[in-house]
Design an enzyme around this catalytic site. Sequence first.
Site, PDB file in Angstrom:
ATOM      1  N   ASP A 152     -10.282   4.175  -3.031  1.00  0.00           N
ATOM      2  CA  ASP A 152      -9.109   4.997  -3.338  1.00  0.00           C
ATOM      3  C   ASP A 152      -9.499   6.151  -4.254  1.00  0.00           C
ATOM      4  O   ASP A 152     -10.634   6.637  -4.192  1.00  0.00           O
ATOM      5  CB  ASP A 152      -8.024   4.093  -3.961  1.00  0.00           C
ATOM      6  CG  ASP A 152      -6.621   4.611  -3.663  1.00  0.00           C
ATOM      7  OD1 ASP A 152      -6.293   5.718  -4.105  1.00  0.00           O
ATOM      8  OD2 ASP A 152      -5.863   3.897  -2.987  1.00  0.00           O
ATOM      9  N   HIS A 202      -2.972   7.646  -7.493  1.00  0.00           N
ATOM     10  CA  HIS A 202      -2.763   6.780  -6.333  1.00  0.00           C
ATOM     11  C   HIS A 202      -3.518   5.451  -6.485  1.00  0.00           C
ATOM     12  O   HIS A 202      -2.948   4.373  -6.338  1.00  0.00           O
ATOM     13  CB  HIS A 202      -3.210   7.552  -5.088  1.00  0.00           C
ATOM     14  CG  HIS A 202      -2.901   6.895  -3.778  1.00  0.00           C
ATOM     15  ND1 HIS A 202      -3.804   6.075  -3.143  1.00  0.00           N
ATOM     16  CD2 HIS A 202      -1.810   6.949  -2.978  1.00  0.00           C
ATOM     17  CE1 HIS A 202      -3.272   5.659  -1.997  1.00  0.00           C
ATOM     18  NE2 HIS A 202      -2.064   6.171  -1.876  1.00  0.00           N
ATOM     19  N   SER A 526       0.661   2.781   1.611  1.00  0.00           N
ATOM     20  CA  SER A 526      -0.370   2.662   0.564  1.00  0.00           C
ATOM     21  C   SER A 526      -0.047   1.577  -0.438  1.00  0.00           C
ATOM     22  O   SER A 526      -0.945   1.027  -1.077  1.00  0.00           O
ATOM     23  CB  SER A 526      -0.472   3.967  -0.222  1.00  0.00           C
ATOM     24  OG  SER A 526      -1.031   4.971   0.545  1.00  0.00           O
TER      25      SER A 526
END
Length: 886
Positions: A152, A202, A526
């Site tokens: 990620d 994220h 996600s």
Amino acid sequence: MVRVSISAVLFTAAIVVQAAKKTPAIVPGAYIIEYEDNHDPNTVLNSIGADASKRMDMNYKLFKGVSIKFKDLDKAEDKAAKIADMPAVKNIWPVKLFSVPQHTVHSVGDAAGGGLSRREEADTFTPHVMTQVNQLRDKGITGKGIKIAVIDTGTDYLHPALGGCFGPGCLVSFGADLVGDAFNGSNARIPDPDPLDECNGHGSHVAGIIAAQSNNPYGIIGAAQGVTLGSYRVFGCDGDTPNDVLISAYNLAYEAGADIITASIGGPSGWSEDDWAVTVQRIVEAGVPCVVSAGNDGSEGLFYASTAANGKRVTAIASVDNTLSPALLSNATYTVNNGTNQSFGYTPGNPAKWAGVTLPLWAVNFNTADPANGCDPYPASTPDLSGYIVLIRRGTCTFVQKVTNAVNKGARYVIIYNNVAGSSAVEAVVPPVQGIAMVTADQGAEWISKLAAGSTVVVAMTDPETAPKFLVNFNNTLSPGFLSTYTSWGPTYEVDVKPQLASPGGMILSTYPRALGSYAVLSGTSMACPLTAAIYALISNVRKTKDPATIENLLSSTSNPNLFNDGRTTSPYLAPVPQQGSGLIQAYDAAYATTLLTVSSLSFNDTDHFDPVKNFSISNTGSAEVTYRLSNVGALTGYTYADDATIQPDTFPNELVPAFAGISFGPSASVTIPAGQRKIITVTATPPAGLDAKRLPVYSGYIAINGTDGSSLSLPYMGVYGSLHSVTVLNSGGTFLSSKLDTNDTAVPANRTFVLPPPGHANDTGYAGTNKTDLPKVVVELAMGSALVRVDVVPVSTCKPVNSTAILGGPGTSIGQMANSPFVYQPRGQFTAGWDGKLADGTYAPSGVYKLAVRALHIFGDAKVVGEYDATETVPFRIRYSKLGS
Ligand SMILES: *[C@@H]1O[C@H](CO)[C@@H](O)[C@H](O)[C@H]1NC(C)=O
Ligand SMILES: *[C@@H]1O[C@H](CO)[C@@H](O)[C@H](O)[C@H]1NC(C)=O
Ligand SMILES: *[C@@H]1O[C@H](CO)[C@@H](O)[C@H](O)[C@H]1NC(C)=O
Ligand SMILES: *[C@@H]1O[C@H](CO)[C@@H](O)[C@H](O)[C@H]1NC(C)=O
Ligand SMILES: *[C@@H]1O[C@H](CO)[C@@H](O)[C@H](O)[C@H]1NC(C)=O
Ligand SMILES: *[C@@H]1O[C@H](CO)[C@@H](O)[C@H](O)[C@H]1NC(C)=O
Ligand SMILES: *[C@@H]1O[C@H](CO)[C@@H](O)[C@H](O)[C@H]1NC(C)=O
Ligand SMILES: *[C@@H]1O[C@H](CO)[C@@H](O)[C@H](O)[C@H]1NC(C)=O
Ligand SMILES: *[C@@H]1O[C@H](CO)[C@@H](O)[C@H](O)[C@H]1NC(C)=O
């Protein structure tokens, strides 16, 4: 046939996630080369010599190769073609770029968390209650001893809830930064051993979903607090990442001993043959489960699977919406008629220059049920709004339109009040507007009632950067537990079932980098994917296995399929398997199931390849005999196309009909299995009757398996009624000649003359980026995916004689394919390719008049047969070459 009533309007209340329309970008001149086993890589490297610079050494147990970039981009393809022919080379792929799927950041918090005390021990975190994680936690199962690698944007491991340190003994105990902060996908990588995420967020959110510790003020609990995390950072602060970095990260994670690998990354594909998908598949086949987010392109309708989730054996994770809609609100105050200060919460939008703004409210009307409040231009009697904050109800038109109407009367500040539960960050960059924010429907109603009574409401806003934050958990009244409208739909173009499993991803509260607010509410597949990875760890603890197929089969069979919901309205029928896979996973049931199936889903393929008879076996690992009753529960059938004529798949919510396949069971619909034994079941499918095959309906459902021991399992199945081979893949109307300098990709008229750079110099300074490089550019629009698209150069009249041959033995002659052609495993959507006169064999077309012939291979088509392609031609155009230095 009865149509299910599904409103055609996508309500603003749904979580809106932007979809990508264009296909993944290619990095010019860059290739991934995979070596054959037992061949000396030096033969390849020596042959490349000084022509290329090395991007990455990719020397791993499951992938031996290198990625390179040719220095002379004009010669790159011929060289790549020559390398591909070398015996030491197994595969060569262009380097493509991928992004973190567009996800929505609804609100961010602060480290203090409004001074709330932390939650008591019982796990009431709703994503856990929805998936039974709380029940495993109650038994003390936390994923202890399991290593989960997260690929990620890195992890803010200095966040107290993410362990506070990096390295052995820490929560984030292994990993690396493969790229550096400044990397955007195309510039130089600056790798280092430290995967800290301070600027993106994220990956820190994803890490918290898996393993956030309880020392946080908002009651966030990681689903598997006992695991250790590996963090492989593949994104800089912004931008994309190439597939060589992704493939390397996967292999590094595998070699570091990860037990599970999770990635919330993807790009449109639909082909399990995609290189990244193939390398992830290998890792799964080597025994490490890999879960990948299904993608956030639900708006595209059926057949929009994303890579690497669409790989064979790769577990694609769909998203369902949380039952609660948490919001981290910023604290501010207001007064009514100069009374005492009262506090309220808001969500800052973009722009958010709210610091020091204290102004009275003004509303266009006092109707708190107005469905289209502020959507029309304001009346002439409207005062100058520069001295007010304009209060507008959400609904019907865009935020931009609402703000524009206010700005047209002088407004600089706008507060939107919600028309559904909760509050979310909104964007409306309409200069010169300075601030936009959202408040709850209740807060809006409170203010409107005061304004209607003639009172003055003065709002004292705060700087959202420094305002105290507090958490409010609103009830999700529209889509609790239903599939998120944004979740991408399968199947692949070759009818592989996608997605596999579903998990909560819509409206998820988790950790965020300290520098960006410490906590945030995000939505996307996600967020669903890491929760699933955590659940794999819990199941692995209980069952003492990490076999990917065993865990996937257990989770699939014990999931709860849910009804279809379009973001607001719920249908009485089950959502299609290509949207929800198995349905919402149930961790406890999977961990303790004593009945095991040998598959996680069944595909009956399409009509041409109809494969109606499938076998699987049921194992009874319990201690007593069980009789299982098998039955068929149909889900909604989805039409790919809106009608018989359109070639472009319909967008969400496409027409869904309650038409169900028939399933018969052999030897019988009732089977008794003694303890410790297994029996083979044969299922035979009959597609639903009365469907319009031309509209390519995708039917699906679940085989329910109910045991006398109280067990109740379901096995998803899916098929296509119609011929994928006969669908039109090339949108001829959207395929035309444009020019490289036209960034809008508009069509150029026939007979334009392009003065090309001298052969071999298109990328030289002096040509690249100037008007001299206004190359012809072909714009190709695929209505459906195609495994092979070729662009042939067709001579109309040339200065020098040319040898031309029939294209694939069919009509039309060509002097060869343009350089870069063919384009393989293309998703549907648009791609463009500039042409500097070079052909795929490295020679240049002589000056003259040409057309470009575009051919796209049908799904399941034979690439050697001309009739298996859709074809079109561009208008004619003239090329000549400028002289060197001119
Ligand atoms: C919000 O602001 C009010 C007034 O300043 C204050 O009394 C209240 O404690 C604040 N709430 C939070 C959660 O910070
Ligand atoms: C509020 O106070 C200001 C300043 O004292 C005064 O000018 C204004 O009229 C008052 N407004 C109301 C609605 O009472
Ligand atoms: C959510 O619903 C529950 C049960 O209906 C109710 O008790 C609670 O007050 C609601 N919460 C909010 C914030 O509206
Ligand atoms: C459907 O059939 C085609 C042609 O045999 C095959 O290539 C494809 O893999 C099949 N799909 C599935 C899911 O079995
Ligand atoms: C199987 O069990 C499910 C869940 O308990 C139930 O809804 C369904 O009706 C059962 N089916 C049969 C055929 O008994
Ligand atoms: C693209 O279209 C926009 C809007 O119509 C226009 O302003 C812009 O100049 C166009 N760009 C080019 C390169 O033609
Ligand atoms: C392009 O040129 C050809 C040959 O000179 C001519 O036949 C054709 O009409 C021209 N097309 C247009 C649109 O001008
Ligand atoms: C180099 O030129 C080719 C056309 O010959 C073009 O496709 C490519 O994008 C160019 N690369 C760069 C870096 O400008
Ligand atoms: C490109 O052409 C336009 C119009 O012909 C001209 O204004 C511009 O300066 C040129 N740009 C370059 C980089 O040559």
